[in-house]
Design a protein around this motif. Structure first.
Motif, PDB file in Angstrom:
ATOM      1  N   ALA A  45     -46.739  -6.513  39.316  1.00  0.00           N
ATOM      2  CA  ALA A  45     -48.141  -6.688  39.705  1.00  0.00           C
ATOM      3  C   ALA A  45     -48.760  -7.888  38.992  1.00  0.00           C
ATOM      4  O   ALA A  45     -49.517  -8.664  39.599  1.00  0.00           O
ATOM      5  N   HIS A  46     -48.423  -8.068  37.725  1.00  0.00           N
ATOM      6  CA  HIS A  46     -48.948  -9.216  36.976  1.00  0.00           C
ATOM      7  C   HIS A  46     -48.379 -10.534  37.518  1.00  0.00           C
ATOM      8  O   HIS A  46     -49.113 -11.520  37.626  1.00  0.00           O
ATOM      9  N   VAL A  47     -47.085 -10.530  37.854  1.00  0.00           N
ATOM     10  CA  VAL A  47     -46.467 -11.733  38.415  1.00  0.00           C
ATOM     11  C   VAL A  47     -47.133 -12.085  39.742  1.00  0.00           C
ATOM     12  O   VAL A  47     -47.454 -13.243  40.004  1.00  0.00           O
ATOM     13  N   GLN A  48     -47.363 -11.063  40.573  1.00  0.00           N
ATOM     14  CA  GLN A  48     -48.012 -11.301  41.861  1.00  0.00           C
ATOM     15  C   GLN A  48     -49.410 -11.877  41.667  1.00  0.00           C
ATOM     16  O   GLN A  48     -49.768 -12.873  42.288  1.00  0.00           O
ATOM     17  N   SER A  49     -50.179 -11.269  40.810  1.00  0.00           N
ATOM     18  CA  SER A  49     -51.543 -11.722  40.569  1.00  0.00           C
ATOM     19  C   SER A  49     -51.573 -13.151  40.039  1.00  0.00           C
ATOM     20  O   SER A  49     -52.353 -13.993  40.511  1.00  0.00           O
ATOM     21  N   ALA A  50     -50.733 -13.436  39.061  1.00  0.00           N
ATOM     22  CA  ALA A  50     -50.697 -14.776  38.474  1.00  0.00           C
ATOM     23  C   ALA A  50     -50.257 -15.820  39.492  1.00  0.00           C
ATOM     24  O   ALA A  50     -50.821 -16.926  39.554  1.00  0.00           O
ATOM     25  N   THR A  51     -49.273 -15.482  40.311  1.00  0.00           N
ATOM     26  CA  THR A  51     -48.785 -16.426  41.314  1.00  0.00           C
ATOM     27  C   THR A  51     -49.844 -16.689  42.372  1.00  0.00           C
ATOM     28  O   THR A  51     -50.057 -17.835  42.776  1.00  0.00           O
ATOM     29  N   LEU A  52     -50.517 -15.639  42.823  1.00  0.00           N
ATOM     30  CA  LEU A  52     -51.565 -15.823  43.830  1.00  0.00           C
ATOM     31  C   LEU A  52     -52.717 -16.668  43.293  1.00  0.00           C
ATOM     32  O   LEU A  52     -53.318 -17.447  44.038  1.00  0.00           O
ATOM     33  N   LEU A  87     -44.407 -24.208  41.623  1.00  0.00           N
ATOM     34  CA  LEU A  87     -44.829 -22.813  41.776  1.00  0.00           C
ATOM     35  C   LEU A  87     -43.662 -21.950  42.240  1.00  0.00           C
ATOM     36  O   LEU A  87     -43.440 -20.855  41.718  1.00  0.00           O
ATOM     37  N   LYS A  88     -42.910 -22.453  43.189  1.00  0.00           N
ATOM     38  CA  LYS A  88     -41.756 -21.714  43.721  1.00  0.00           C
ATOM     39  C   LYS A  88     -40.697 -21.491  42.645  1.00  0.00           C
ATOM     40  O   LYS A  88     -40.169 -20.386  42.501  1.00  0.00           O
ATOM     41  N   ILE A  89     -40.407 -22.516  41.876  1.00  0.00           N
ATOM     42  CA  ILE A  89     -39.403 -22.409  40.813  1.00  0.00           C
ATOM     43  C   ILE A  89     -39.841 -21.382  39.772  1.00  0.00           C
ATOM     44  O   ILE A  89     -39.049 -20.538  39.348  1.00  0.00           O
ATOM     45  N   GLU A  90     -41.097 -21.442  39.371  1.00  0.00           N
ATOM     46  CA  GLU A  90     -41.617 -20.499  38.373  1.00  0.00           C
ATOM     47  C   GLU A  90     -41.584 -19.063  38.904  1.00  0.00           C
ATOM     48  O   GLU A  90     -41.177 -18.142  38.188  1.00  0.00           O
ATOM     49  N   PHE A  91     -42.001 -18.865  40.154  1.00  0.00           N
ATOM     50  CA  PHE A  91     -42.005 -17.528  40.751  1.00  0.00           C
ATOM     51  C   PHE A  91     -40.578 -16.977  40.848  1.00  0.00           C
ATOM     52  O   PHE A  91     -40.326 -15.827  40.486  1.00  0.00           O
ATOM     53  N   ASN A  92     -39.654 -17.797  41.321  1.00  0.00           N
ATOM     54  CA  ASN A  92     -38.259 -17.355  41.444  1.00  0.00           C
ATOM     55  C   ASN A  92     -37.666 -17.000  40.085  1.00  0.00           C
ATOM     56  O   ASN A  92     -36.893 -16.040  39.968  1.00  0.00           O
ATOM     57  N   LYS A  93     -38.006 -17.759  39.063  1.00  0.00           N
ATOM     58  CA  LYS A  93     -37.530 -17.478  37.711  1.00  0.00           C
ATOM     59  C   LYS A  93     -38.024 -16.107  37.252  1.00  0.00           C
ATOM     60  O   LYS A  93     -37.258 -15.303  36.712  1.00  0.00           O
ATOM     61  N   VAL A  95     -39.009 -13.591  39.165  1.00  0.00           N
ATOM     62  CA  VAL A  95     -38.383 -12.554  39.991  1.00  0.00           C
ATOM     63  C   VAL A  95     -36.959 -12.293  39.512  1.00  0.00           C
ATOM     64  O   VAL A  95     -36.529 -11.130  39.415  1.00  0.00           O
ATOM     65  N   ASN A  96     -36.224 -13.337  39.203  1.00  0.00           N
ATOM     66  CA  ASN A  96     -34.855 -13.160  38.707  1.00  0.00           C
ATOM     67  C   ASN A  96     -34.828 -12.384  37.391  1.00  0.00           C
ATOM     68  O   ASN A  96     -33.944 -11.554  37.172  1.00  0.00           O
ATOM     69  N   GLU A  97     -35.793 -12.649  36.517  1.00  0.00           N
ATOM     70  CA  GLU A  97     -35.875 -11.905  35.259  1.00  0.00           C
ATOM     71  C   GLU A  97     -36.139 -10.418  35.525  1.00  0.00           C
ATOM     72  O   GLU A  97     -35.536  -9.551  34.887  1.00  0.00           O
ATOM     73  N   ILE A  98     -37.003 -10.128  36.472  1.00  0.00           N
ATOM     74  CA  ILE A  98     -37.308  -8.739  36.808  1.00  0.00           C
ATOM     75  C   ILE A  98     -36.082  -8.049  37.388  1.00  0.00           C
ATOM     76  O   ILE A  98     -35.773  -6.904  37.036  1.00  0.00           O
ATOM     77  N   VAL A  99     -35.359  -8.728  38.259  1.00  0.00           N
ATOM     78  CA  VAL A  99     -34.160  -8.143  38.856  1.00  0.00           C
ATOM     79  C   VAL A  99     -33.109  -7.863  37.779  1.00  0.00           C
ATOM     80  O   VAL A  99     -32.453  -6.815  37.796  1.00  0.00           O
ATOM     81  N   LYS A 100     -32.969  -8.765  36.818  1.00  0.00           N
ATOM     82  CA  LYS A 100     -32.030  -8.528  35.714  1.00  0.00           C
ATOM     83  C   LYS A 100     -32.441  -7.296  34.909  1.00  0.00           C
ATOM     84  O   LYS A 100     -31.597  -6.490  34.520  1.00  0.00           O
ATOM     85  N   GLU A 101     -33.746  -7.140  34.673  1.00  0.00           N
ATOM     86  CA  GLU A 101     -34.228  -5.969  33.948  1.00  0.00           C
ATOM     87  C   GLU A 101     -34.004  -4.697  34.758  1.00  0.00           C
ATOM     88  O   GLU A 101     -33.677  -3.650  34.187  1.00  0.00           O
ATOM     89  N   MET A 102     -34.158  -4.788  36.072  1.00  0.00           N
ATOM     90  CA  MET A 102     -33.896  -3.634  36.928  1.00  0.00           C
ATOM     91  C   MET A 102     -32.429  -3.221  36.826  1.00  0.00           C
ATOM     92  O   MET A 102     -32.114  -2.041  36.687  1.00  0.00           O
ATOM     93  N   ASN A 103     -31.549  -4.194  36.899  1.00  0.00           N
ATOM     94  CA  ASN A 103     -30.121  -3.903  36.812  1.00  0.00           C
ATOM     95  C   ASN A 103     -29.740  -3.360  35.442  1.00  0.00           C
ATOM     96  O   ASN A 103     -28.878  -2.487  35.333  1.00  0.00           O
ATOM     97  N   ALA A 104     -30.378  -3.860  34.403  1.00  0.00           N
ATOM     98  CA  ALA A 104     -30.084  -3.382  33.054  1.00  0.00           C
ATOM     99  C   ALA A 104     -30.543  -1.936  32.860  1.00  0.00           C
ATOM    100  O   ALA A 104     -29.957  -1.204  32.050  1.00  0.00           O
ATOM    101  N   ALA A 105     -31.550  -1.516  33.606  1.00  0.00           N
ATOM    102  CA  ALA A 105     -32.069  -0.154  33.468  1.00  0.00           C
ATOM    103  C   ALA A 105     -31.172   0.883  34.142  1.00  0.00           C
ATOM    104  O   ALA A 105     -31.295   2.078  33.875  1.00  0.00           O
ATOM    105  N   LEU A 106     -30.284   0.430  35.013  1.00  0.00           N
ATOM    106  CA  LEU A 106     -29.393   1.369  35.696  1.00  0.00           C
ATOM    107  C   LEU A 106     -28.395   1.974  34.716  1.00  0.00           C
ATOM    108  O   LEU A 106     -27.867   1.272  33.848  1.00  0.00           O
ATOM    109  N   PRO A 107     -28.085   3.262  34.869  1.00  0.00           N
ATOM    110  CA  PRO A 107     -27.047   3.855  34.030  1.00  0.00           C
ATOM    111  C   PRO A 107     -25.678   3.286  34.419  1.00  0.00           C
ATOM    112  O   PRO A 107     -25.472   2.842  35.553  1.00  0.00           O
TER     113      PRO A 107
END
Length: 118
Positions: A45-52, A87-93, A95-107
């Motif tokens: 939500a913070h990433v979305q708000s900041a990007t918008l 803006l695109k590069i920063e947003f993608n970066k 998003v990639n960090e969030i996806v890595k955190e999502m994958n790390a949270a998986l058992p």
């Protein structure tokens, strides 16, 4: 280059989809850390708000600063392309960090199962 409206829609859709994935994983995957997933939804939500907030920006020069209209348009176009690319590069970066955190949270059992399905 997309219009600002299309770009804002794309950001909202992407962030919404990623947040939905976090919520679904939190509720469906056994052994996943729910706190991490909840924190990721907030981070999204913070990433979305900041990007918008960063989508709307202005060219810092006026047409009278240039010899003719064509030079002004060329300089403005280059500025906008560079700004949107940044803006695109920063947003993608982010998003990639969030996806890595999502994958790390998986058992580990779920990670092994995901690898076996490939």
């Amino acid at each position: 280059m997309s219009s600002k409206r299309q770009l804002k829609k794309l950001v909202r859709y992407m962030c919404g989809d990623i947040a939905a994935e976090c919520i679904i994983a939190r509720d469906v995957v056994p052994g996943i850390d729910a706190t991490v997933m909840n924190n990721l939804v907030i981070k999204i939500a913070h990433v979305q708000s900041a990007t918008l907030d960063k989508v709307t920006f202005a060219f810092d020069k006026v047409a009278s600063d240039f010899e003719n209209e064509a030079e002004y348009k060329r300089a403005r176009s280059q500025y906008m392309k560079k700004a949107y690319r940044s803006l695109k590069i920063e947003f993608n970066k982010q998003v990639n960090e969030i996806v890595k955190e999502m994958n790390a949270a998986l058992p580990q059992a779920q990670k092994d199962l995901n690898k076996a399905r490939k």
